[in-house]
Design an enzyme around this catalytic site. Structure first.
Site, mmCIF file in Angstrom:
data_model
loop_
_atom_site.group_PDB
_atom_site.id
_atom_site.type_symbol
_atom_site.label_atom_id
_atom_site.label_comp_id
_atom_site.label_asym_id
_atom_site.label_seq_id
_atom_site.Cartn_x
_atom_site.Cartn_y
_atom_site.Cartn_z
ATOM 1 N N LYS C 83 8.456 -5.347 -7.218
ATOM 2 C CA LYS C 83 8.700 -4.353 -6.156
ATOM 3 C C LYS C 83 10.024 -4.672 -5.466
ATOM 4 C CE LYS C 83 6.268 -2.403 -2.111
ATOM 5 N NZ LYS C 83 5.040 -2.528 -1.289
ATOM 6 N N SER C 158 2.803 1.872 -0.226
ATOM 7 C CA SER C 158 4.219 1.946 -0.431
ATOM 8 C C SER C 158 4.633 1.520 -1.836
ATOM 9 C CB SER C 158 4.949 1.084 0.588
ATOM 10 O OG SER C 158 4.601 -0.267 0.425
ATOM 11 N N SER C 182 -0.860 -1.179 0.516
ATOM 12 C CA SER C 182 0.234 -0.765 -0.374
ATOM 13 C C SER C 182 0.148 -1.245 -1.805
ATOM 14 C CB SER C 182 1.575 -1.212 0.226
ATOM 15 O OG SER C 182 1.796 -0.525 1.433
#
Lengths: 499, 104, 509
Positions: C83, C158, C182
């Site tokens: 990420k 997210s 997330s």
């Protein structure tokens, strides 16, 4: 000191007003590494060479507390007779400034590690008790160079250059409670407190407390209230107070200025002011429209500090002797009188004398040089005696040369000149400047012969028994030798020729 | 000037907070943001109902204390690495525009 | 299907076995995934940066180490996506924001260091809601990621990029971060597995901070076993993170395929019911039946404070974030712009103009909210009270775990919604996290695994398992058994039912 319109003389001010002071001292700890990361803390490195993601505030970096700094904080608190918090946390103080990489300072807010203490300060032979509000841990900021302005200060600068080597260095902030009752001695009390704090911190071995280098910084808060009134007046905070002398001068100026303002029926503006070394005056900083809201909250990246009773006692056992005890011991060791000790302490020279004695000098000689010669020079150049570019070892070395007859007191002054001018060690200065006393009898004898030949009538008087007349001849020889002779030996040589 | 007592945030309140947070909000953003924040704040005012003063606040999920490191130097960044992201650099330092406010 | 497809369809465990057996090389596996990315990421947009050369170099290096007879980690050679919130030295780290466009960190996050040391080639950085603020990846400054199940729908947030990458077979493994769900929520809406370890279980050093007391990095995978392997690799104490737990990683691998007989499984009343899509609830009930058949005992528990969790979260997070994001000020790194039409602006003006230009609307919203919640006069009512709610929630978890071994709930109230459906209604967006947030507040670990498709829309839904702090192994015990039982029913993994992605012409945007 220029006389601004509206200033009231210090003594006159104190007839009407009672000064209340608050002193905030920031101390840079001399730990090997920074407060929250393993970067070195040494002074003078090239810019941005002592940084890492943590102290640079890079995204993703996290702080880890330096255990040695916590120990120092606790010891400082204990030395100031504070209570040590059994449990406390760090907090974030949020505000934006380019010298603060995270735009918050990791500090302590409502949970300082040490609080509610006191310390007893010698002021001209009296003991003045200063109450301590708190001592807490925080981190230092980076350093900015303001480019383009006239004075190198922020006003008028075109841009600024940031060096973060200093960002994250451990700081202990020591805050007094309002200091009341100092009255006419306010300036001396303030100075004596800061000097005393310096001594304390040096004896603890936690900082080199060099105000001129910034490892100890003082902010001076002052307010005036009419004599007899209980409630405090509005206070100002003065920064950039970089020496013991400046502490005293800043207080004196602020008292005069505030008395002038109040006397004229105006109100004191609560503001931060800047002290100017050259003029001894304070000027207003930018007036803040709002008190900054720091939005303190407990630092979530750090765990609480638990100062257990065992740990605290362990640290208490490492404390050096209390200053008053130490002074009494030194006084006895040196055979000094109360007045002499008071003079030494008052000049801020206690540690210097102590270190000079440790370097081999007699207490009397150490005291003599620091209190007379060096204090005079410090006053002339407007610095603290501890800021002079000469070490206790140097002073001991100079005295050693006097003791050995290699130089005399008069020549010693020349050696001081040279060392302070940065020409080298005492030995180097003596050699370079040719300050050694001539001890070669042949050379001295030749000078004596020339003096005798130049003043035959004086010589006759001496031959006739007027030994005192030798003084003129001694003078002549000393003049020729440019003081580099032992006057006693010269006298002996003269008399041996003429009597 | 501080934020008003009304739980809904006024446009001026938002402008003040934006100043504290150093963000230039446009007029459109100010118009848009104030009611949105107000709605959020109303619903989160729910936490104020926790009237019990005896509940200690929790700031750490994991109860530990005294996490320290030794006072030993660790390798950091070279100055090139440190300055690698700098928008502007001069004399091995970060160059920033003129600073208006005095140091705090 | 070509052999490249075969490699990308393997689980990480299967791929690791082939690598260990010498049936394939890391270079081949990495190339296969890079090809897949080039093929489909134009449509999915899971990646913000693909490091073709770097990944192949790393793969080659691992192959050599293996050839030299070095003893390697089980996952060595298996490629992974990271990420874009984690600092990767030499590789851009944007956090989905214009503020950090092109920023190349001079250091690696600890998690990244561990991946590199174990020899997992890093394929690239995945898309995310800006600074991890969001539940749909629509708040990325670089355009959204699309759900591989339906390209018109969100992949969750997210960490939508990491979940989509794994769901689209672009990577067998990914690293995500979870502050309020997330990792878990994208897992649920993409039919993948996502785990949030116990707070402090995985180092946060190098994770760009959102809410320091809530953030955790964790595994994003297609199977529970893969997640356990990755969890075991990245977890453990880090002296550079003061909040990391100084204890060994819980025995997550040993817990796989354990016996569920007598396991007390608590269903939290407040994490279900109204507001939860019927199809989601239906699959959840069916999973409870499967657990019962496996020997577990289902217990109802009530945690009344959980109804305040969302409110507490939306005070704590913005408060901490407003402080964490203050460092983005145009002075030392990242974007720098001046106000328009101003000659020689001041530092203050440049800061304010840069932050206005660099931050998106959701980030600005939360910074303002957080600044307010911390400001003097409001601290006690907002941030202070929220921290008290947190204590209550934590206590209720403790009480619940006194009667149960794990807690379960649907991971999210709904399946993947359409793009734009909730953009104008921040509150509606925040409700996506209602089931996942309590775990972050209390610091307990959570796992989401796919439990079926909802009848209404044929989209995946997930079940969340929660365990006491430091008992992460229980997540894997329950998760692995349930996964096996479900896959037996389905005749294969749920992802097998996802539509085949059409080829796109290029990678990235």
């Amino acid at each position: 000191m220029t006389t601004l319109p509206g200033l009231v003389g210090f003594d006159e001010a104190l007839e009407t007003f009672d000064p209340v002071m608050g002193l905030e001292v920031h101390v840079e700890l001399d730990t090997a590494t920074k407060m929250f990361c393993g970067c070195p803390t040494g002074f003078g490195a090239k810019p941005n060479t002592q940084v890492c993601p943590v102290c640079l505030g890079l995204p993703g970096a996290l702080p880890v507390v330096n255990g040695a700094a916590v120990q120092s904080a606790i010891r400082i608190g204990l030395a100031l007779n504070c209570s040590i918090a059994p449990w406390c946390r760090f907090a974030r103080k949020n505000y934006f400034y380019p010298d603060m990489p995270k735009n918050f300072q990791t500090s302590q807010y409502d949970e300082p590690i040490a609080y509610d203490g006191f310390t007893e300060v010698d002021v001209d032979g009296d003991v003045f008790r200063v109450e301590i509000e708190r001592a807490h841990m925080e981190e230092d900021t980076g350093k900015s160079l303001h480019v383009g302005g006239a004075t190198g200060r922020i006003h008028g600068a075109v841009h600024s250059l940031l060096d973060y080597n200093r960002a994250g260095v451990p700081l202990i902030e020591i805050v007094t409670k309002p200091i009341e009752g100092a009255g006419a001695r306010a300036a001396q009390v303030a100075r004596a407190y800061v000097a005393h704090l310096r001594e304390l911190l040096l004896s603890l071995g936690v900082s080199d407390v060099r105000m001129e280098q910034g490892s100890m910084r003082c902010d001076v808060n002052l307010s005036l209230r009419p004599v007899g009134q209980q409630t405090f007046g509005t206070r100002t905070e003065t920064k950039n107070v970089n020496s013991l002398r400046s502490v005293e001068r800043a207080i004196r100026f602020e008292v005069s200025r505030q008395a002038g303002v109040l006397g004229a029926g105006a109100a004191i503006v609560q503001e931060t002011r800047h002290f100017h070394e050259d003029t001894g005056e304070t000027t207003a900083g930018r007036v803040k429209t709002d008190a900054e809201d720091y939005r303190y909250f407990p630092e979530p990246d750090l765990t609480p500090i638990e100062a257990t009773a065992d740990w605290v006692e362990e640290l208490r056992a490492t404390l050096p002797e209390a200053p008053r005890v130490r002074r009494a011991r030194l006084q006895q060791a040196w055979g000094a009188s109360d007045l002499e000790m008071r003079d030494i302490v008052g000049a801020g020279a206690l540690i210097l004398v102590e270190q000079t004695v440790a370097a081999g000098s007699s207490p009397q000689a150490a005291r003599k040089w620091w209190l007379s010669e060096l204090t005079r020079r410090a006053n002339e150049t407007g610095v603290d005696v501890s800021e002079l570019a000469i070490t206790p070892a140097d002073v001991a070395g100079i005295q050693a040369m006097v003791d050995a007859g290699r130089i005399n007191d008069k020549l010693a002054r020349g050696v001081f000149d040279g060392v302070l001018a940065g020409e080298g060690t005492p030995q180097e200065v003596v050699a370079a400047r040719g300050l050694e006393v001539v001890s070669d009898d042949a050379a001295l004898g030749a000078a004596v012969d020339r003096a005798i030949a130049a003043s035959p009538d004086v010589a006759d008087k001496i031959r006739a028994g007027k030994v005192a007349a030798a003084g003129a001849l001694i003078g002549a020889v000393m003049k020729e030798m440019r003081g580099q002779a032992d006057a006693g030996r010269v006298r002996e040589l003269i008399l041996s020729r003429l009597t | 000037m501080s934020v008003s007592d009304d739980p809904a945030l006024s446009r001026d309140d938002v402008a003040y907070l934006a100043g504290l947070a150093r963000i230039d909000l446009t007029d459109a953003e100010l118009d848009h943001l104030a009611p949105q924040l107000g709605v959020i704040l109303d619903s989160v005012a729910v936490v104020g109902e926790v009237a019990d003063a005896d509940i200690p606040p929790m700031s750490h999920a994991v109860p530990t204390s005294n996490v320290f490191r030794a006072d030993e130097v660790r390798p950091g960044l070279t100055h090139e690495e440190a300055l690698s992201g700098a928008p502007q650099e001069e004399q091995q330092r970060f160059s920033v525009p003129r600073i208006l406010t005095e140091e705090a | 299907m070509s052999s490249e497809d075969d490699l990308t369809r393997l689980s990480a465990t299967e791929l690791a076995e082939r690598l260990a057996a010498g049936d394939t090389t890391s270079v081949q596996a990495t190339q296969a995934h890079l090809d897949r990315i080039a093929d489909v990421d134009g449509n999915v947009h899971a990646f913000l940066h693909v490091d073709v050369d770097g990944a192949l170099e790393q793969a080659d290096a691992v192959d050599r180490r293996r050839a030299d007879g070095e003893l390697l980690h089980p996952l060595a050679g298996v490629p992974i996506a990271v990420k874009d919130l984690l600092a990767t030295k030499g590789m851009p780290t944007t956090c989905g924001s214009r503020m950090l466009e092109g920023w190349i960190p001079p250091y690696d996050a600890t998690v990244v260091e561990r991946l590199r040391a174990a020899g997992l080639p890093i394929l690239g950085k995945t898309n995310m809601d800006e600074f991890a603020m969001g539940s749909s990846t629509e708040h990325s400054a670089y355009g959204p990621t699309r759900n591989p199940w339906n390209l018109g729908r969100i992949p969750g947030g997210s960490g939508g990029g990491s979940a989509a990458a794994v769901a689209a077979y672009e990577a067998p493994l990914a690293i995500g971060t979870d502050t309020g769900g997330s990792i878990r929520q994208p897992g649920a809406v993409t039919g993948t597995v996502g785990v949030k370890p116990t707070y402090g279980g995985v180092s946060r050093y190098g994770l760009v901070a959102l809410a320091s007391s809530l953030d955790q990095a964790g595994p994003v995978t297609r199977t529970v076993r893969d997640a356990a392997l990755l969890h075991d690799l990245i977890g453990g104490h880090d002296p550079r993170d003061s909040t990391s737990i100084d204890a060994p990683v819980p025995p997550v691998l040993d817990a796989l395929d354990g016996d569920l007989t007598g396991l007390r499984v608590g269903v939290v009343t407040e994490l279900g019911g109204e507001g939860y899509q019927p199809g989601v609830r239906a699959r959840f009930e069916e999973s409870l039946e499967l657990l019962t058949k496996a020997g577990a005992e289902i217990v109802e528990v009530s945690c009344p404070s959980f109804t305040k969790a969302l409110a507490a979260y939306y005070l704590i997070l913005p408060s901490e974030a407003s402080s964490n994001l203050a460092r983005f000020d145009a002075m030392r790194f990242g974007l720098r712009v001046g106000p328009e039409g101003v000659d020689a602006p001041s530092a203050e003006q440049v800061m304010a103009a840069t932050r206005a230009a660099g931050f998106g609307s959701e980030v600005k919203r939360r910074i303002i909210l957080g600044t307010y919640a911390l400001s003097s006069g409001y601290y006690d009512a907002y941030y202070g009270s929220a921290q008290k709610v947190r204590t209550l929630i934590s206590r209720e978890f403790d009480a619940a775990f006194g009667r149960t071994d794990v807690l379960v709930s649907p991971t999210t109230p709904t399946t993947a919604f359409e793009f734009g459906a909730k953009l104008d209604d921040p509150l509606a967006m925040y409700l996506n996290d209602v089931a996942t947030i309590p775990a972050n507040l209390a610091g307990v670990p959570g796992l989401s695994l796919p439990i079926g498709l909802a009848d209404e829309d044929g989209l995946p839904s997930g079940l969340q398992v929660l365990a006491p702090a430091m008992a992460d192994d229980r997540l894997y015990r329950v998760g692995s058994v349930l996964e096996r039982l479900l896959e037996e029913q389905w005749g294969g993994p749920l992802l097998g039912r996802a539509p085949e992605l059409a080829s796109s012409t290029g990678v990235g945007r």
